[in-house]
Scaffold this motif. Structure first.
Motif, PDB file in Angstrom:
ATOM      1  N   ALA A  26       0.810  -1.217   0.000  1.00 60.59           N
ATOM      2  CA  ALA A  26       0.000   0.000   0.000  1.00 60.59           C
ATOM      3  C   ALA A  26       0.849   1.274   0.000  1.00 60.59           C
ATOM      4  CB  ALA A  26      -0.941  -0.002   1.204  1.00 60.59           C
ATOM      5  N   LYS A  30       1.083   4.184  -2.844  1.00 60.69           N
ATOM      6  CA  LYS A  30       0.716   5.565  -2.523  1.00 60.69           C
ATOM      7  C   LYS A  30       1.749   6.551  -3.076  1.00 60.69           C
ATOM      8  CE  LYS A  30      -0.101   8.724   1.291  1.00 60.69           C
ATOM      9  NZ  LYS A  30      -0.202   8.880   2.747  1.00 60.69           N
ATOM     10  N   GLN A  37      -5.501   5.026  -2.068  1.00 57.93           N
ATOM     11  CA  GLN A  37      -6.694   4.311  -1.620  1.00 57.93           C
ATOM     12  C   GLN A  37      -6.364   3.061  -0.803  1.00 57.93           C
ATOM     13  OE1 GLN A  37      -9.203   2.918  -4.731  1.00 57.93           O
ATOM     14  NE2 GLN A  37      -7.627   1.652  -5.691  1.00 57.93           N
ATOM     15  N   TYR A  38      -5.245   2.392  -1.104  1.00 62.71           N
ATOM     16  CA  TYR A  38      -4.919   1.168  -0.377  1.00 62.71           C
ATOM     17  C   TYR A  38      -4.437   1.459   1.048  1.00 62.71           C
ATOM     18  CZ  TYR A  38      -5.478  -0.932  -4.917  1.00 62.71           C
ATOM     19  OH  TYR A  38      -6.005  -1.328  -6.118  1.00 62.71           O
ATOM     20  N   LEU A  41      -7.546   2.094   2.878  1.00 62.14           N
ATOM     21  CA  LEU A  41      -8.281   0.852   3.055  1.00 62.14           C
ATOM     22  C   LEU A  41      -7.673  -0.029   4.151  1.00 62.14           C
ATOM     23  CD1 LEU A  41     -10.580  -0.940   1.804  1.00 62.14           C
ATOM     24  CD2 LEU A  41      -8.782  -1.979   0.417  1.00 62.14           C
ATOM     25  N   LEU A  42      -6.342  -0.101   4.196  1.00 59.05           N
ATOM     26  CA  LEU A  42      -5.664  -0.979   5.154  1.00 59.05           C
ATOM     27  C   LEU A  42      -5.296  -0.299   6.464  1.00 59.05           C
ATOM     28  CD1 LEU A  42      -3.233  -2.829   2.733  1.00 59.05           C
ATOM     29  CD2 LEU A  42      -5.136  -3.837   3.981  1.00 59.05           C
TER      30      LEU A  42
END
Length: 97
Positions: A26, A30, A37-38, A41-42
């Motif tokens: 992630a 980025k 977004q990851y 999300l995480l």
């Protein structure tokens, strides 16, 4: 054997996996692909798992009668990539588990 052991092992596994995904997938996405977004999300699940890991480690230390050094090793392992997997193998895995 502690009654919290199976729960702690699951939390340690999930925390370790979420940390690795956050750190090695992630975060590079980025910054290199400009796709945050990851991380979004995480980030929250990892944070909750980290807090659960710390709380469970403190509960486990009382149940399993760990000394302070062992507790600190278990806690510090949560901020080292792959550290929770080492803790599972070294301190949590029993011959009966």
């Amino acid at each position: 054997m502690s009654k919290f052991l199976p729960i702690f092992r699951i939390i340690a596994l999930l925390e370790g996996v979420s940390y690795i995904l956050l750190l090695f997938i992630a975060t590079p996405l980025k910054y290199f692909a400009k796709d945050p977004q990851y991380v979004k999300l995480l980030g929250m699940p990892h944070g909750l798992l980290f807090i659960a890991y710390v709380v469970m480690a403190i509960l486990m230390s009382k149940d399993m009668k760990w000394n302070n050094q062992t507790l600190w090793i278990v806690l510090i392992a949560s901020i080292i990539p792959f550290g929770t997997f080492y803790i599972d193998k070294k301190y949590l895995k029993t011959k009966n588990a």
